[in-house]
Design a protein around this motif. Structure first.
Motif, PDB file in Angstrom:
ATOM      1  N   THR A 379       0.941  -1.674   0.552  1.00 60.84           N
ATOM      2  CA  THR A 379      -0.162  -0.092   0.056  1.00 60.84           C
ATOM      3  C   THR A 379       1.181   0.817  -0.458  1.00 60.84           C
ATOM      4  O   THR A 379       1.664   1.006   0.563  1.00 60.84           O
ATOM      5  CB  THR A 379      -0.722   0.326   1.206  1.00 60.84           C
ATOM      6  OG1 THR A 379       0.359  -0.259   2.241  1.00 60.84           O
ATOM      7  CG2 THR A 379      -1.653  -1.463   0.835  1.00 60.84           C
ATOM      8  N   LEU A 380       0.270   2.242  -0.889  1.00 62.45           N
ATOM      9  CA  LEU A 380       0.830   3.599  -0.398  1.00 62.45           C
ATOM     10  C   LEU A 380       0.069   4.827   0.981  1.00 62.45           C
ATOM     11  O   LEU A 380      -0.750   4.634   0.282  1.00 62.45           O
ATOM     12  CB  LEU A 380       1.327   3.916  -2.622  1.00 62.45           C
ATOM     13  CG  LEU A 380       1.564   5.679  -1.979  1.00 62.45           C
ATOM     14  CD1 LEU A 380       2.935   6.096  -1.876  1.00 62.45           C
ATOM     15  CD2 LEU A 380       1.449   6.255  -3.747  1.00 62.45           C
ATOM     16  N   GLU A 381       0.459   4.778   1.220  1.00 64.20           N
ATOM     17  CA  GLU A 381       0.167   5.878   2.338  1.00 64.20           C
ATOM     18  C   GLU A 381       0.186   7.067   2.360  1.00 64.20           C
ATOM     19  O   GLU A 381       1.500   7.636   2.191  1.00 64.20           O
ATOM     20  CB  GLU A 381      -0.112   5.625   3.932  1.00 64.20           C
ATOM     21  CG  GLU A 381      -0.397   4.074   3.951  1.00 64.20           C
ATOM     22  CD  GLU A 381      -0.610   4.424   5.344  1.00 64.20           C
ATOM     23  OE1 GLU A 381      -0.083   5.149   6.291  1.00 64.20           O
ATOM     24  OE2 GLU A 381      -1.558   2.875   6.110  1.00 64.20           O
ATOM     25  N   LEU A 382      -0.943   8.293   2.245  1.00 64.57           N
ATOM     26  CA  LEU A 382      -0.619  10.092   2.087  1.00 64.57           C
ATOM     27  C   LEU A 382      -0.876  10.431   3.185  1.00 64.57           C
ATOM     28  O   LEU A 382      -1.788  10.215   3.849  1.00 64.57           O
ATOM     29  CB  LEU A 382      -0.987  10.006   0.727  1.00 64.57           C
ATOM     30  CG  LEU A 382      -0.516   9.366  -0.972  1.00 64.57           C
ATOM     31  CD1 LEU A 382      -1.951  10.175  -1.921  1.00 64.57           C
ATOM     32  CD2 LEU A 382       0.823   9.926  -1.446  1.00 64.57           C
ATOM     33  N   LYS A 383      -0.354  11.083   3.845  1.00 63.48           N
ATOM     34  CA  LYS A 383      -0.525  11.797   4.628  1.00 63.48           C
ATOM     35  C   LYS A 383      -0.181  13.451   4.806  1.00 63.48           C
ATOM     36  O   LYS A 383      -0.513  14.132   5.750  1.00 63.48           O
ATOM     37  CB  LYS A 383       0.797  11.454   6.118  1.00 63.48           C
ATOM     38  CG  LYS A 383       0.369   9.849   6.073  1.00 63.48           C
ATOM     39  CD  LYS A 383       0.745   9.876   7.224  1.00 63.48           C
ATOM     40  CE  LYS A 383       1.227   8.030   7.434  1.00 63.48           C
ATOM     41  NZ  LYS A 383       1.791   7.452   8.963  1.00 63.48           N
ATOM     42  N   THR A 384      -0.766  13.810   3.700  1.00 61.68           N
ATOM     43  CA  THR A 384      -0.225  15.393   4.191  1.00 61.68           C
ATOM     44  C   THR A 384      -1.939  16.046   2.539  1.00 61.68           C
ATOM     45  O   THR A 384      -1.777  15.208   1.532  1.00 61.68           O
ATOM     46  CB  THR A 384       0.904  16.128   3.578  1.00 61.68           C
ATOM     47  OG1 THR A 384       1.460  16.229   1.668  1.00 61.68           O
ATOM     48  CG2 THR A 384       2.225  15.723   4.106  1.00 61.68           C
ATOM     49  N   TRP A 385      -2.131  17.297   2.951  1.00 57.89           N
ATOM     50  CA  TRP A 385      -3.300  17.835   1.796  1.00 57.89           C
ATOM     51  C   TRP A 385      -2.743  17.435   0.352  1.00 57.89           C
ATOM     52  O   TRP A 385      -3.599  17.315  -0.522  1.00 57.89           O
ATOM     53  CB  TRP A 385      -3.769  18.375   2.420  1.00 57.89           C
ATOM     54  CG  TRP A 385      -5.195  18.267   3.295  1.00 57.89           C
ATOM     55  CD1 TRP A 385      -5.337  18.580   4.465  1.00 57.89           C
ATOM     56  CD2 TRP A 385      -6.346  17.622   3.304  1.00 57.89           C
ATOM     57  NE1 TRP A 385      -6.302  17.999   5.574  1.00 57.89           N
ATOM     58  CE2 TRP A 385      -7.026  17.279   3.796  1.00 57.89           C
ATOM     59  CE3 TRP A 385      -7.339  17.267   1.693  1.00 57.89           C
ATOM     60  CZ2 TRP A 385      -8.152  16.699   4.144  1.00 57.89           C
ATOM     61  CZ3 TRP A 385      -8.125  16.602   1.918  1.00 57.89           C
ATOM     62  CH2 TRP A 385      -8.692  16.545   3.240  1.00 57.89           C
ATOM     63  N   LYS A 386      -1.441  18.026   0.120  1.00 56.99           N
ATOM     64  CA  LYS A 386      -0.119  18.761  -0.568  1.00 56.99           C
ATOM     65  C   LYS A 386      -0.641  17.051  -1.393  1.00 56.99           C
ATOM     66  O   LYS A 386      -0.507  17.177  -2.809  1.00 56.99           O
ATOM     67  CB  LYS A 386       0.985  18.672  -0.255  1.00 56.99           C
ATOM     68  CG  LYS A 386       0.709  20.525  -0.010  1.00 56.99           C
ATOM     69  CD  LYS A 386       2.484  21.196   0.142  1.00 56.99           C
ATOM     70  CE  LYS A 386       2.339  22.442   0.233  1.00 56.99           C
ATOM     71  NZ  LYS A 386       3.770  23.058   0.382  1.00 56.99           N
ATOM     72  N   GLU A 387       0.033  15.913  -1.183  1.00 57.16           N
ATOM     73  CA  GLU A 387      -0.094  14.516  -1.016  1.00 57.16           C
ATOM     74  C   GLU A 387      -1.160  14.064  -2.141  1.00 57.16           C
ATOM     75  O   GLU A 387      -1.552  13.552  -3.071  1.00 57.16           O
ATOM     76  CB  GLU A 387       0.404  13.493  -0.577  1.00 57.16           C
ATOM     77  CG  GLU A 387       1.683  13.655  -0.493  1.00 57.16           C
ATOM     78  CD  GLU A 387       2.847  13.190   0.917  1.00 57.16           C
ATOM     79  OE1 GLU A 387       3.952  12.481   0.422  1.00 57.16           O
ATOM     80  OE2 GLU A 387       2.025  12.376   1.422  1.00 57.16           O
ATOM     81  N   VAL A 388      -2.399  14.451  -1.025  1.00 57.54           N
ATOM     82  CA  VAL A 388      -3.798  13.452  -1.623  1.00 57.54           C
ATOM     83  C   VAL A 388      -4.639  14.702  -2.733  1.00 57.54           C
ATOM     84  O   VAL A 388      -4.949  14.552  -3.517  1.00 57.54           O
ATOM     85  CB  VAL A 388      -5.010  13.978  -0.018  1.00 57.54           C
ATOM     86  CG1 VAL A 388      -5.996  13.709  -0.663  1.00 57.54           C
ATOM     87  CG2 VAL A 388      -4.451  13.110   0.858  1.00 57.54           C
ATOM     88  N   ILE A 389      -3.869  15.869  -3.095  1.00 52.89           N
ATOM     89  CA  ILE A 389      -4.472  16.520  -4.031  1.00 52.89           C
ATOM     90  C   ILE A 389      -3.576  16.462  -5.125  1.00 52.89           C
ATOM     91  O   ILE A 389      -4.187  16.686  -6.254  1.00 52.89           O
ATOM     92  CB  ILE A 389      -4.229  18.359  -3.376  1.00 52.89           C
ATOM     93  CG1 ILE A 389      -5.470  18.673  -2.357  1.00 52.89           C
ATOM     94  CG2 ILE A 389      -4.619  19.216  -5.100  1.00 52.89           C
ATOM     95  CD1 ILE A 389      -5.020  20.205  -2.222  1.00 52.89           C
ATOM     96  N   GLN A 390      -2.928  15.602  -5.027  1.00 56.97           N
ATOM     97  CA  GLN A 390      -1.864  15.683  -6.743  1.00 56.97           C
ATOM     98  C   GLN A 390      -2.342  14.585  -6.148  1.00 56.97           C
ATOM     99  O   GLN A 390      -2.488  14.642  -8.286  1.00 56.97           O
ATOM    100  CB  GLN A 390      -0.023  15.607  -5.770  1.00 56.97           C
ATOM    101  CG  GLN A 390       0.208  17.304  -5.414  1.00 56.97           C
ATOM    102  CD  GLN A 390       1.575  16.791  -5.453  1.00 56.97           C
ATOM    103  OE1 GLN A 390       2.229  16.033  -4.746  1.00 56.97           O
ATOM    104  NE2 GLN A 390       2.367  17.999  -5.430  1.00 56.97           N
ATOM    105  N   LEU A 391      -2.661  13.266  -6.306  1.00 58.25           N
ATOM    106  CA  LEU A 391      -3.223  11.948  -6.028  1.00 58.25           C
ATOM    107  C   LEU A 391      -4.167  12.465  -6.920  1.00 58.25           C
ATOM    108  O   LEU A 391      -4.797  12.297  -7.794  1.00 58.25           O
ATOM    109  CB  LEU A 391      -3.108  11.384  -5.177  1.00 58.25           C
ATOM    110  CG  LEU A 391      -3.506  10.327  -5.387  1.00 58.25           C
ATOM    111  CD1 LEU A 391      -2.538   9.300  -5.872  1.00 58.25           C
ATOM    112  CD2 LEU A 391      -4.448   9.436  -4.194  1.00 58.25           C
ATOM    113  N   GLY A 392      -5.455  13.008  -6.340  1.00 51.77           N
ATOM    114  CA  GLY A 392      -6.405  13.661  -6.983  1.00 51.77           C
ATOM    115  C   GLY A 392      -6.329  14.099  -8.505  1.00 51.77           C
ATOM    116  O   GLY A 392      -7.282  13.342  -9.119  1.00 51.77           O
ATOM    117  N   ALA A 393      -5.463  15.100  -8.560  1.00 56.60           N
ATOM    118  CA  ALA A 393      -5.565  15.239 -10.022  1.00 56.60           C
ATOM    119  C   ALA A 393      -5.286  14.254 -10.775  1.00 56.60           C
ATOM    120  O   ALA A 393      -5.341  14.081 -12.383  1.00 56.60           O
ATOM    121  CB  ALA A 393      -4.290  16.531  -9.710  1.00 56.60           C
TER     122      ALA A 393
END
Length: 474
Positions: A379-393
């Motif tokens: 699994t890949l865990e993202l723990k900041t909003w910056k990473e979450v936003i990049q992943l969403g894009a």
């Protein structure tokens, strides 16, 4: 009498003259318009429907491909990718029927997201870039649906090419800017153009001044009025999403300090939270969460400090001129996190409450988001909003090819710090072994079910024993 808006004057029908033979009335795109869906334009590029597998050896219904290993399947799909790119110039640029051109764009988008994998996919894309990109850009002057499809294809090309491709960004930027700035274009087209522009800047461009200029444009487009006209909620939401994505590339101090960009647009975000558009409200909430996260990080100087120490050193809005505004934003987001009523569907209310509870956990409790992406080997865990936003894009761009790109695209793996050797390391079982041992219809599963049924009957008999026992045993 005042003048009509420029878009009405530009799109107004001529007083005389008939519509050309091949000219069709402009179709208004729905809010949920997508490049995906069935192709009803017939065979394109002279290529039959060969889309029966992907690079992982799994067909469209998710069944395992037994005809060969993954290496062989990857080579086949790369060859298919090459065939499509080789025919783009004639199949799209030389096609007169708009319906077939749209079908060609769907095929091109699918091959880019599903088959352009690994370093070989990048090499093939670079080899055909000189013929494919100009053809795609030329379609930005056609119908609204073609313009939208072309923007989505530009997004996909940017993801495939990866970082350090300033030449590609400089080529597509002027055309995408015209799409966004043209008030006569439909809102869906302008929004798609802005998303493609920002994603191309995020992935391919290394020119920081261009990013700043684009951030300024996003802030302007996110207002209620843009270029002398009321701005569509679709365009405003796209502008906020693009602003969030580009803001992940600048320092926290430039985002959340007293003179930063975040506090400057807080009043705009507060108004957007009161919009009737659920998409716009969600985009505004995500912006607020990221700005607040950047504000918290301003108070952390020692990277080696413990979690408890870091928490109590975090930055705060208390005592600043934005304290009252942030409190009002918190109150509004709390309302959205618990909103009820009959003006929204159950699904929409559930989605909104879930989304804004995540925003509130950051805004009120100063907690980081946690998003987990599951791969075959880990699994890949993202723990900041910056990473979450990049992943969403990236997810929004690649659609069904997201997992394939994440598993094979080296630049995306670098962005998110993914260890490909772990994520793509499966359990070592063959497809037949998986069916025999892990399938619900396997013999092992049936044997386990029989044992569980026996255990249930035994426990039930023990509980009900007193009903059949005689008096001496009671």
């Amino acid at each position: 009498m005042g003048k009509k808006p420029r878009s009405e004057r530009r799109n107004g029908k001529k007083a005389s003259g008939k519509r050309g033979k091949d000219e069709e009335e402009e179709e208004v795109l729905p809010d949920d318009f997508t490049i995906l869906g069935s192709d009803d334009g017939g065979t394109v590029f002279g290529i039959d429907d060969w889309e029966t597998g992907n690079a992982n050896g799994i067909d469209e219904e998710g069944e395992d491909d037994e005809d060969g290993d993954e290496t062989t399947q990857l080579e086949k799909n790369l060859e298919k990718f090459r065939d499509v790119l080789a025919n783009v110039e004639d199949g799209i640029g030389g096609e007169k029927a708009g319906r077939k051109r749209e079908s060609g764009f769907k095929l091109l988008f699918r091959t880019l997201t599903h088959y352009a994998l690994g370093p070989s996919g990048v090499e093939i894309m670079e080899a055909f870039e000189g013929s494919v990109v100009p053809t795609v850009l030329a379609s930005l002057k056609n119908s609204a649906s073609e313009q939208y499809a072309a923007c989505r294809v530009i997004e996909a090309i940017a993801v495939v090419l990866g970082g350090g491709n300033d030449a590609f960004f400089e080529l597509v930027e002027p055309a995408l800017k015209r799409v966004v700035m043209a008030t006569g274009n439909q809102a869906q087209v302008r929004a798609a153009g802005l998303r493609a522009w920002s994603l191309a800047a995020f992935v391919c461009s290394t020119d920081f001044p261009s990013t700043i200029v684009l951030l300024d444009l996003c802030e302007a487009a996110a207002n209620e009025r843009y270029r002398g006209e009321d701005s569509s909620p679709l365009l405003r939401a796209a502008a906020l999403d693009s602003w969030s994505l580009l803001a992940t590339t600048i320092e926290d101090n430039d985002i959340a300090s007293e003179e930063g960009r975040g506090p400057t647009i807080l009043p705009l975000l507060q108004k957007a939270l009161d919009s009737d558009s659920a998409e716009l409200r969600s985009s505004a909430g995500e912006c607020v969460a990221m700005i607040h996260e950047a504000r918290l990080n301003l108070g952390v100087q020692d990277e080696d400090a413990t979690a408890t120490t870091r928490r109590y050193r975090r930055g705060s809005w208390d005592g600043t001129e934005f304290e009252v505004l942030i409190d009002e934003v918190k109150q509004r987001m709390a309302e959205l996190a618990a909103e009820s009523g009959h003006h929204m569907s159950k699904k929409a209310k559930k989605s909104q409450r879930s989304t804004f509870r995540e925003y509130m956990s950051t805004l009120v409790d100063d907690e980081n988001p946690v998003v987990t992406v599951a791969f075959r080997g880990g699994t890949l865990e993202l723990k900041t909003w910056k990473e979450v936003i990049q992943l969403g894009a990236i997810r929004s761009c690649c659609q069904g090819g997201f997992m394939l790109q994440m598993s094979n695209n080296e630049y995306l793996q670098e962005i998110f710090g993914a260890d490909v050797s772990v994520l793509n390391n499966g359990d070592g079982m063959s497809n037949i072994e998986k069916r025999m041992l892990l399938s619900k219809n396997s013999q092992a599963s049936k044997d386990k079910d029989r044992e569980m049924n026996k255990d249930r009957k035994k426990r039930s008999n023990v509980k009900n024993y007193f009903l059949d026992a005689d008096g001496e045993d009671i």
